[in-house]
Design an enzyme around this catalytic site. Structure first.
Site, PDB file in Angstrom:
ATOM      1  N   LYS A 127       0.617  -1.121  -0.023  1.00  0.00           N
ATOM      2  CA  LYS A 127       0.016   0.057  -0.086  1.00  0.00           C
ATOM      3  C   LYS A 127       0.864   1.104  -0.130  1.00  0.00           C
ATOM      4  O   LYS A 127       0.542   2.412  -0.611  1.00  0.00           O
ATOM      5  CB  LYS A 127      -0.712  -0.025   1.314  1.00  0.00           C
ATOM      6  CG  LYS A 127      -1.706  -1.204   1.389  1.00  0.00           C
ATOM      7  CD  LYS A 127      -3.091  -1.469   0.566  1.00  0.00           C
ATOM      8  CE  LYS A 127      -3.492  -2.672   0.903  1.00  0.00           C
ATOM      9  NZ  LYS A 127      -4.747  -2.934   0.133  1.00  0.00           N
TER      10      LYS A 127
HETATM   11  C1  LIG Z   1      -1.160  -7.627   2.179  1.00  0.00           C
HETATM   12  C2  LIG Z   1      -1.935  -7.639   1.514  1.00  0.00           C
HETATM   13  N1  LIG Z   1      -2.186  -8.381   0.309  1.00  0.00           N
HETATM   14  C3  LIG Z   1      -3.345  -8.304  -0.399  1.00  0.00           C
HETATM   15  C4  LIG Z   1      -4.013  -7.538  -0.500  1.00  0.00           C
HETATM   16  C5  LIG Z   1      -5.226  -7.429  -1.540  1.00  0.00           C
HETATM   17  O1  LIG Z   1      -5.121  -6.485  -2.385  1.00  0.00           O
HETATM   18  P1  LIG Z   1      -6.552  -5.787  -2.991  1.00  0.00           P
HETATM   19  O2  LIG Z   1      -7.309  -5.407  -2.151  1.00  0.00           O
HETATM   20  O3  LIG Z   1      -5.960  -4.674  -3.958  1.00  0.00           O
HETATM   21  O4  LIG Z   1      -6.843  -6.894  -4.172  1.00  0.00           O
HETATM   22  C6  LIG Z   1      -4.166  -6.782   0.655  1.00  0.00           C
HETATM   23  C7  LIG Z   1      -5.401  -5.965   0.633  1.00  0.00           C
HETATM   24  O5  LIG Z   1      -6.338  -5.451   0.310  1.00  0.00           O
HETATM   25  C8  LIG Z   1      -3.077  -6.727   1.487  1.00  0.00           C
HETATM   26  O6  LIG Z   1      -3.242  -5.976   2.341  1.00  0.00           O
HETATM   27  N1  LIG Z   2      -6.266  -4.955   2.168  1.00  0.00           N
HETATM   28  C1  LIG Z   2      -6.808  -3.764   2.539  1.00  0.00           C
HETATM   29  C2  LIG Z   2      -8.202  -3.443   2.342  1.00  0.00           C
HETATM   30  C3  LIG Z   2      -8.613  -3.315   0.898  1.00  0.00           C
HETATM   31  O1  LIG Z   2      -8.283  -1.866   0.671  1.00  0.00           O
HETATM   32  P1  LIG Z   2      -7.911  -0.922  -0.517  1.00  0.00           P
HETATM   33  O2  LIG Z   2      -7.662   0.231  -0.035  1.00  0.00           O
HETATM   34  O3  LIG Z   2      -6.941  -1.599  -1.324  1.00  0.00           O
HETATM   35  O4  LIG Z   2      -9.307  -0.901  -1.348  1.00  0.00           O
HETATM   36  C4  LIG Z   2      -6.283  -3.384   3.784  1.00  0.00           C
HETATM   37  O5  LIG Z   2      -5.405  -3.967   4.090  1.00  0.00           O
HETATM   38  O6  LIG Z   2      -6.607  -2.320   4.476  1.00  0.00           O
END
Ligand SMILES: Cc1ncc(COP(=O)(O)O)c(C=O)c1O
Ligand SMILES: N[C@@H](CCOP(=O)(O)O)C(=O)O
Length: 467
Positions: A112
């Site tokens: 993120k």
């Molecule tokens: C560590 C981790 N992996 C994978 C995901 C999945 O990513 P996305 O929500 O963009 O599909 C998330 C959060 O959503 C995450 O925090």
């Molecule tokens: N995995 C995310 C939740 C999804 O959030 P997004 O911000 O990617 O839409 C988290 O860890 O908060």
């Protein structure tokens, strides 16, 4: 470049407008009016560029009209200057076909940071052009929260309210949010709630006139287009290192809200030759069921060792359905209204066939996650986290042809989930020094009922008015 809503009736906005708006006023998600496409020659000319320069090249068409190329490069240089690895998103080879793309070298140890370090700067840039205050309301299953808080803590003209499901994030994840004591940061632990409940509350607030009249509500979740845009870059970075555009590459993506893997789809639309995008879920498998059987129905959320993927409503799937359905906003609005009313939806034949051309999927249960963590450690000497393990499990079972590299997105640092990693390998991963004395710090958060009224009242009491 202008941005249109997937539900067809919100006004089109420029990049600055879409970034500050977050969610469209008709409940849809903003997407670029068309996908920019790079030539093979142009992509090839980027080989070897430092990450921040590559990011500016890839994102330039999306920000046209809102940022100059020079300013964009200044912002990417600043955003990626905070990463602990010079390559920002380094690739690690596991065996003759499998690779990991390490996306956890930012300040809060998950992928993120790659988008949110940049988004924090975008907010500052755009808010500096007006007298507006932004009230960010976000939902987190563990990682978006800390990355967003790190990106905006202490910044002028921004308040952030971050909702997490109480007791359903790891201790490291919670503390990374709740030990940031800047006055503009508000953590809300929602009682008896899942991430899906938190996300629904956030979306509802964007359409609550009583709130939007008083506050400029903004988004840091991947419903905000700018988040996805910044995530497109690392697909190009990995592809270029592995021989693209002259060679195809497959990606396996641990998936929850469908943001990260949608960024891969965007990279493919822009000209990156992608063999396959493998959507990897844990047992919260709405996306696996949707792609394998056309069944997008919600189901209840089961807590797993990969809590950030404990999601059963995947917001960004709407963006894919929009594209695959010929970008017919009216028809999609109807389809989504049906899903919101019944919590179930069948994909149309066009949507299923369109998706199967590029996407495949797999689901990892608890044993499969654990055995994959063990395999990575015993065969490759790598400690991986449970989310990455879902991706690697899917990558190794996808049957991608020999000669095509398969890159699993390593979305979180293993030390965010030390118990699961230790159970599988006997090794306890240690937190990198950049997160400091996390377990010594004071925590601050409010526990409140996981329902809309309580959250809206809290935000209304603590947020700064729009102007
Ligand atoms: C560590 C981790 N992996 C994978 C995901 C999945 O990513 P996305 O929500 O963009 O599909 C998330 C959060 O959503 C995450 O925090
Ligand atoms: N995995 C995310 C939740 C999804 O959030 P997004 O911000 O990617 O839409 C988290 O860890 O908060």
């Amino acid at each position: 470049m202008d941005y249109i809503s997937t539900r067809g009736s919100a006004p089109a906005l420029d990049f600055e407008g879409a970034t500050l708006a977050g969610l469209a006023s008709d409940g849809g998600l903003y997407v670029p009016r068309e996908w920019p496409r790079f030539s093979e020659q142009e992509i090839a000319s980027w080989a070897g560029l430092p990450y921040a320069e590559l990011a500016a090249k890839v994102m330039a068409p999306f920000v046209e009209g809102s940022l100059t190329e020079e300013r964009l490069l200044e912002l990417t240089t600043q955003a990626y200057g905070r990463f602990a690895h010079d390559a920002v998103t380094p690739l690690v080879q596991l065996d003759s076909q499998q690779w990991l793309l390490e996306l956890f070298h930012g300040p809060t140890l998950a992928f993120k940071d790659v988008a949110l370090q940049f988004l924090g700067l975008l907010f500052e840039e755009f808010l500096g052009r007006s007298d507006r205050n932004l009230t960010i309301v976000g939902a987190t299953s563990g990682d978006t929260g800390s990355a967003a808080i790190d990106a905006v803590a202490g910044r002028a003209k921004v308040d952030i309210f971050m909702l997490h499901p109480k007791g359903r994030v790891s201790d490291v994840q919670r503390r990374q949010m709740t030990t940031v004591l800047a006055p503009n940061v508000h953590n809300l632990a929602l009682e008896h709630a899942s991430f899906d409940d938190a996300q629904a509350i956030v979306k509802r607030m964007f359409n609550d006139k009583g709130m939007t009249d008083r506050f400029a509500i903004g988004a840091v979740n991947s419903i905000n287009w700018a988040r996805l845009m910044a995530q497109v870059v690392y697909y190009f970075a990995a592809g270029l290192q592995l021989g693209a555009p002259g060679r195809k590459v497959a990606f396996s993506v641990p998936t929850g809200n469908f943001g990260d893997v949608f960024a891969g789809y965007v990279a493919a639309q822009m000209g990156l030759p992608i063999e396959r995008l493998i959507v990897a879920t844990n047992v919260n498998d709405i996306l696996h069921r949707a792609l394998a059987e056309g069944d997008y129905s919600q189901g209840t959320v089961t807590p797993t060792a990969a809590p950030s993927m404990d999601i059963q409503v995947s917001s960004n799937f709407e963006r894919l359905l929009f594209d695959l359905g010929g970008r017919d906003g009216g028809a999609l609005a109807e389809q989504m209204a049906g899903f919101e009313a019944t919590k179930a939806m069948k994909l149309t034949n066009a949507q299923r066939e369109g998706a199967s051309a590029l996407f495949s999927s797999a689901r990892a249960d608890a044993d499969e996650m654990a055995s994959t963590i063990r395999w990575a450690y015993e065969h490759c000497g790598e400690l991986i986290d449970p989310h990455t393990a879902c991706g690697l499990f899917a990558a190794r079972s996808a049957g991608i042809g020999a000669g095509i590299p398969v890159v699993t997105l390593a979305t979180a640092h293993p030390a965010k989930f030390p118990e699961a990693v230790e159970r599988a390998t006997g090794q306890r991963p240690t937190l990198p020094t950049r997160v400091g004395d996390l377990f010594e710090r004071e925590e601050r958060y409010a526990s409140i009922a996981g329902e809309y009224g309580a959250v809206a009242a809290f935000v209304a009491e603590h947020a700064s008015p729009k102007v």
